[in-house]
Design a protein around this motif. Structure first.
Motif, PDB file in Angstrom:
ATOM      1  N   ILE A 184      30.955 -21.693  11.912  1.00  0.00           N
ATOM      2  CA  ILE A 184      30.459 -20.503  12.605  1.00  0.00           C
ATOM      3  C   ILE A 184      29.065 -20.130  12.102  1.00  0.00           C
ATOM      4  O   ILE A 184      28.175 -19.781  12.893  1.00  0.00           O
ATOM      5  CB  ILE A 184      31.430 -19.317  12.410  1.00  0.00           C
ATOM      6  N   SER A 185      28.853 -20.215  10.792  1.00  0.00           N
ATOM      7  CA  SER A 185      27.540 -19.869  10.235  1.00  0.00           C
ATOM      8  C   SER A 185      26.463 -20.850  10.703  1.00  0.00           C
ATOM      9  O   SER A 185      25.311 -20.458  10.906  1.00  0.00           O
ATOM     10  CB  SER A 185      27.590 -19.829   8.707  1.00  0.00           C
ATOM     11  N   PHE A 186      26.841 -22.126  10.883  1.00  0.00           N
ATOM     12  CA  PHE A 186      25.864 -23.092  11.400  1.00  0.00           C
ATOM     13  C   PHE A 186      25.514 -22.785  12.858  1.00  0.00           C
ATOM     14  O   PHE A 186      24.361 -22.928  13.268  1.00  0.00           O
ATOM     15  CB  PHE A 186      26.398 -24.519  11.285  1.00  0.00           C
ATOM     16  N   LEU A 187      26.502 -22.347  13.636  1.00  0.00           N
ATOM     17  CA  LEU A 187      26.240 -21.955  15.027  1.00  0.00           C
ATOM     18  C   LEU A 187      25.303 -20.752  15.077  1.00  0.00           C
ATOM     19  O   LEU A 187      24.398 -20.691  15.912  1.00  0.00           O
ATOM     20  CB  LEU A 187      27.557 -21.644  15.751  1.00  0.00           C
ATOM     21  N   ILE A 188      25.526 -19.787  14.192  1.00  0.00           N
ATOM     22  CA  ILE A 188      24.650 -18.613  14.118  1.00  0.00           C
ATOM     23  C   ILE A 188      23.243 -19.033  13.696  1.00  0.00           C
ATOM     24  O   ILE A 188      22.242 -18.568  14.257  1.00  0.00           O
ATOM     25  CB  ILE A 188      25.218 -17.572  13.127  1.00  0.00           C
ATOM     26  N   LEU A 189      23.159 -19.937  12.714  1.00  0.00           N
ATOM     27  CA  LEU A 189      21.870 -20.458  12.251  1.00  0.00           C
ATOM     28  C   LEU A 189      21.135 -21.156  13.386  1.00  0.00           C
ATOM     29  O   LEU A 189      19.924 -20.955  13.572  1.00  0.00           O
ATOM     30  CB  LEU A 189      22.093 -21.422  11.079  1.00  0.00           C
ATOM     31  N   SER A 190      21.830 -21.973  14.146  1.00  0.00           N
ATOM     32  CA  SER A 190      21.221 -22.708  15.259  1.00  0.00           C
ATOM     33  C   SER A 190      20.742 -21.767  16.359  1.00  0.00           C
ATOM     34  O   SER A 190      19.766 -22.048  17.062  1.00  0.00           O
ATOM     35  CB  SER A 190      22.239 -23.698  15.853  1.00  0.00           C
ATOM     36  N   LEU A 191      21.430 -20.633  16.490  1.00  0.00           N
ATOM     37  CA  LEU A 191      21.078 -19.667  17.530  1.00  0.00           C
ATOM     38  C   LEU A 191      19.799 -18.908  17.195  1.00  0.00           C
ATOM     39  O   LEU A 191      18.995 -18.609  18.082  1.00  0.00           O
ATOM     40  CB  LEU A 191      22.243 -18.685  17.721  1.00  0.00           C
ATOM     41  N   PHE A 192      19.571 -18.630  15.913  1.00  0.00           N
ATOM     42  CA  PHE A 192      18.452 -17.771  15.522  1.00  0.00           C
ATOM     43  C   PHE A 192      17.272 -18.517  14.909  1.00  0.00           C
ATOM     44  O   PHE A 192      16.191 -17.923  14.775  1.00  0.00           O
ATOM     45  CB  PHE A 192      18.941 -16.697  14.533  1.00  0.00           C
ATOM     46  N   GLU A 193      17.450 -19.779  14.513  1.00  0.00           N
ATOM     47  CA  GLU A 193      16.337 -20.523  13.912  1.00  0.00           C
ATOM     48  C   GLU A 193      16.076 -21.803  14.693  1.00  0.00           C
ATOM     49  O   GLU A 193      17.011 -22.481  15.134  1.00  0.00           O
ATOM     50  CB  GLU A 193      16.632 -20.830  12.442  1.00  0.00           C
ATOM     51  N   ASN A 194      14.793 -22.136  14.848  1.00  0.00           N
ATOM     52  CA  ASN A 194      14.402 -23.278  15.670  1.00  0.00           C
ATOM     53  C   ASN A 194      14.740 -24.620  15.034  1.00  0.00           C
ATOM     54  O   ASN A 194      15.022 -25.585  15.737  1.00  0.00           O
ATOM     55  CB  ASN A 194      12.891 -23.222  15.962  1.00  0.00           C
ATOM     56  N   ASP A 195      14.680 -24.702  13.723  1.00  0.00           N
ATOM     57  CA  ASP A 195      14.908 -25.976  13.033  1.00  0.00           C
ATOM     58  C   ASP A 195      16.011 -25.798  11.987  1.00  0.00           C
ATOM     59  O   ASP A 195      15.744 -25.787  10.779  1.00  0.00           O
ATOM     60  CB  ASP A 195      13.602 -26.428  12.374  1.00  0.00           C
ATOM     61  N   PRO A 196      17.276 -25.686  12.439  1.00  0.00           N
ATOM     62  CA  PRO A 196      18.367 -25.368  11.506  1.00  0.00           C
ATOM     63  C   PRO A 196      18.673 -26.457  10.486  1.00  0.00           C
ATOM     64  O   PRO A 196      19.242 -26.179   9.439  1.00  0.00           O
ATOM     65  CB  PRO A 196      19.562 -25.148  12.433  1.00  0.00           C
ATOM     66  N   LEU A 197      18.299 -27.691  10.767  1.00  0.00           N
ATOM     67  CA  LEU A 197      18.633 -28.806   9.876  1.00  0.00           C
ATOM     68  C   LEU A 197      17.504 -29.150   8.906  1.00  0.00           C
ATOM     69  O   LEU A 197      17.582 -30.149   8.195  1.00  0.00           O
ATOM     70  CB  LEU A 197      19.003 -30.048  10.702  1.00  0.00           C
TER      71      LEU A 197
END
Length: 243
Positions: free
Chosen positions: A200-213
């Motif tokens: 869930i936190s990775f999904l939130i990260l992907s939603l709000f940041e352009n380069d989550p990885l």
């Protein structure tokens, strides 16, 4: 003798939990110096779940595959980990770690109120109320209000406090919900909840940041603090919390 040890053991676990959670504030503040709050949340949850999963594999354990088990784990993972860790990490950017500790000291008070309305075994009396407020006073005394004298009071300062309080409320709600969840092995529940919280936190990260990885160029100091935060206050502490 065995009965005495079994009665004393929960207090040993509680002491370990206090030490680990207490050390989380400083480690979180160091991590946030160079890493975004959402990335801190995801990485600490990922490291925490990996820590418990490693122990799980060593013990040759297996997770249940029932839908009901994973629905409960997802709910606890969201309310108890991904949501509070995200907004507390965000709010901690604007206030000192000592104030974060004081604000999160309201957790047992919120838990007590929620337990009164949501649980059948309503433990609410003068002794309990006095004990919790005495504990909150102890936190304030140990942290020291004099350390807050040099604060810069602005909009972000107030928003940061609200964020930490909202995260504390979410964490308290998860603590109460666990009591209503179907009885499961604490090892299995802690691992599955951390796994769900990580996703869930990775999904939130992907939603709000352009380069989550993108996780490179982090200073050694921040990485060490984040590793400590993931292994102890997140991974091992979660196992003790569920126990």
């Amino acid at each position: 003798m065995n009965k005495t040890l079994s009665n004393f053991f929960p207090y040993v676990l509680l002491f370990c939990l206090v030490v680990m959670w207490g050390s989380a504030f400083a480690a979180l503040k160091i991590s946030l110096e160079t890493i975004s709050p959402l990335k801190v949340t995801f990485i600490r949850l990922f490291i925490g779940s990996t820590t418990i999963f490693t122990i799980f594999l060593i013990l040759n354990r297996k997770l249940p595959i029932s839908l009901n088990f994973w629905l409960w784990s997802s709910l606890i993972g969201f309310l108890g980990f991904s949501l509070p860790f995200s907004i507390i990490s965000w709010g901690a950017q604007f206030i000192p770690s000592s104030l974060v500790a004081i604000l999160m000291g309201a957790n047992p008070i919120i838990t007590l109120v929620l337990s009164y309305f949501l649980l059948k075994d309503r433990l609410l009396n003068i002794k309990v109320i006095f004990g919790i407020f005495l504990g909150l006073f102890g936190i304030i005394l140990l942290v020291g209000l004099n350390s807050l004298n040099s604060l810069i009071i602005n909009y972000n300062f107030f928003v940061g406090q609200i964020a930490v309080l909202l995260g504390t409320f979410s964490f308290a709600l998860a603590s109460v919900i666990i009591k209503n969840a179907p009885p499961e092995d604490s090892f299995e529940r802690s691992l599955s909840s951390l796994i769900c919280g990580s996703i869930i936190s990775f999904l939130i990260l992907s939603l709000f940041e352009n380069d989550p990885l993108k996780f490179n160029n982090f200073p050694i100091k921040s990485l060490f603090a984040l590793f400590f935060l993931g292994v102890f206050p997140t991974g091992i502490a979660t196992l003790i919390w569920f126990k």
